[in-house]
Structures are given as C-alpha cells and as structure tokens.
Design an enzyme around this catalytic site. Structure first.
Site, PDB file in Angstrom:
ATOM      1  N   HIS A  88       0.793  -1.229   0.000  1.00 56.63           N
ATOM      2  CA  HIS A  88       0.000   0.000   0.000  1.00 56.63           C
ATOM      3  C   HIS A  88       0.827   1.281   0.000  1.00 56.63           C
ATOM      4  CE1 HIS A  88      -3.689  -2.274   0.553  1.00 56.63           C
ATOM      5  NE2 HIS A  88      -3.105  -2.943   1.537  1.00 56.63           N
ATOM      6  N   CYS A 230     -22.543  -0.779  26.195  1.00 58.74           N
ATOM      7  CA  CYS A 230     -23.955  -0.378  26.195  1.00 58.74           C
ATOM      8  C   CYS A 230     -24.865  -1.589  26.437  1.00 58.74           C
ATOM      9  CB  CYS A 230     -24.316   0.310  24.886  1.00 58.74           C
ATOM     10  SG  CYS A 230     -23.656   1.982  24.717  1.00 58.74           S
TER      11      CYS A 230
END
Length: 269
Positions: A88, A230
C-alpha cells in the site's frame, strides 16, 4: 468477562437507567431520517478540557497508539515477510479517506468488514499472518493509524446492493428494545441526547472518533468495546467483538453520522 453473558450492573447505574426509562416511556423513538439533519459529534457534548485534549496532538494520549500503528504498518509480518507498506505504500496518501467508507461488504472476503476486519483479511491473505484479536494493542494501533489518515474527512458510508441489507439489520437492532432494562439505542442517543445520565452528558452515539482514548479505560478502545458496554448497561447479552450483529450496527451508525468528520483518535470521558 465472558462473551454472551449478562454481568452485574452496579445499583447506581441501574437506578440511573431506570430514571432514563421512565423519562422515555411516553416517547416514540424517532427514525434516523426524522432526526436532526445535522448530526453532532460526541466531542460537542464533552467538557472543555476533553475537547482541548483531543485537538492537541501532544496532549492526546491516543496519538501513542497512532505512532505505534505507523511502526507496525512498516514492519514485516507473517510468512510472506511483507509489511503493509509493501503493498500500500505511504499510508498518509494511499489510505486517506479509506476509513470514512467503512464498514463495507467485500465479496472476496465473503462478508461485511470494518477497518479491523480489513486489516485482518490482508494479514491472512497477503502476509500469511495470524489475524489479530479485538482489543489487542497491535490491532488497536493499526486501526487508529489507518483511521487517523482520514482525520477531518467526512464519514461517507457506501450504501449499495451489498451493504443495504446490513444497514437494515443494523437499523432494526438500533431501535430494538433489549435487556432487563428494556431500552433501545434510540432511547438514549436520539430521545435523550444532551441530557444527563449521572455525571455524563448523553451524546448522539456516533462512531466517528473511534478508536478513542477513554479516560475511564485509561487506554484506546474500539467501537465494538463501547457498544458491548452499552449492552452491559441495559443488562443484555453481549455479542462478541466482531460479531455480525455489531458489524451491522456499526454500519448503521455510520449512516447516522454521515458528514461528520473523522476524529480518530478521539478522546472521551
């Protein structure tokens, strides 16, 4: 804490959530389409000292993970002895804007990938290396480094024929009541955004700053760690980090935060 298990919630948290439940019992959950057209980042609900810490790269503890991620980006891994940079190149240019478009379906990988999933897919296919587990320092560092390359760019999730079913499943999960508290994500992050839960101000629940450094963690953590917290708070069973349910929810949250700038690494209380 084992996955898929309900854990004890401190009494003061239960009392606070019960108060929140009572304040929302007569409110019909709004859809994302009918919510405010301009979403507000969680940093807008933070105190002045937290905002200052996030914006100052020398004071932001999350930058330590970004720096480590840069080293890992350039370090060979696996049997291939390739680094991420081998394929990359310079991440500051080639990875700019990438994180803003995730999660997304990769047909070659066979499913929905977030940034963590993309990193692990490349490790397995290109570097012939073992995948990194969620919340390990290496995966957090690489994820923070990649997302940091898109800092300031708007969240722009791809909604196409492949992603759309995952968005719909994520949306259903967002509005589904769960756990012994019988609360949905929307009860806190739409109906009560800006109100207090104990000493915290409830935000709109966007993921544009993740991975973030949270003072309560004294470390950087992933969005899935926060989502699982949560579930813990409403006393529901917790999906494992990286589970399809959390990936769908992560993608739906990205659609809710469309247009907000990437802030990684964010800082939260």
């Amino acid at each position: 804490m084992p996955d898929r298990k309900m854990s004890f919630v401190p009494r003061y948290t239960v009392q606070a959530l019960m108060t929140l439940l009572l304040t929302t019992s007569g409110i019909v959950a709004m859809s994302a389409e009918s919510a405010a057209t301009a979403p507000r980042s969680g940093i807008d609900y933070a105190s002045a000292d937290i905002r200052a810490m996030q914006t100052d790269d020398f004071a932001n503890p999350g930058m330590l993970w970004v720096a480590r991620g840069e080293k890992l980006w350039n370090a060979p891994a696996g049997r291939s002895e390739k680094s991420c940079a081998t394929c990359h190149g310079d991440a500051t240019s080639t990875m700019k804007g990438v994180a803003a478009r995730y999660p997304r379906v990769d047909t070659a990988a066979g499913g929905l990938l977030n940034v963590e999933g993309r990193i692990n897919h490349c490790r397995e296919r290109q570097q012939h290396a073992e995948p990194l587990r969620y919340e390990t320092e290496e995966l957090l560092a690489l994820t923070a480094y990649l997302a940091h390359q898109s800092r300031g760019l708007p969240v722009q999730p791809v909604i196409d024929e492949f992603n759309r079913p995952h968005v719909e499943r994520g949306r259903a999960g967002y509005y589904r009541r769960q756990g012994q508290m019988n609360l949905a994500c929307s009860h806190c992050h739409e109906n009560n955004a800006g109100r207090k839960l104990l000493t915290d101000t409830i935000s709109e629940g966007h993921g544009n700053a993740y991975p973030v450094y949270r003072l309560e963690w004294q470390a950087v953590g992933s969005l899935h760690r926060r989502l699982r917290a949560c579930y813990f708070g409403v006393r529901a069973e917790q999906p494992a980090a990286g589970a399809a349910e959390l990936l769908d929810l992560e993608l739906y949250l990205a659609t809710r935060s469309r247009g907000l700038p990437i802030e990684t690494p964010g800082v939260r209380r």
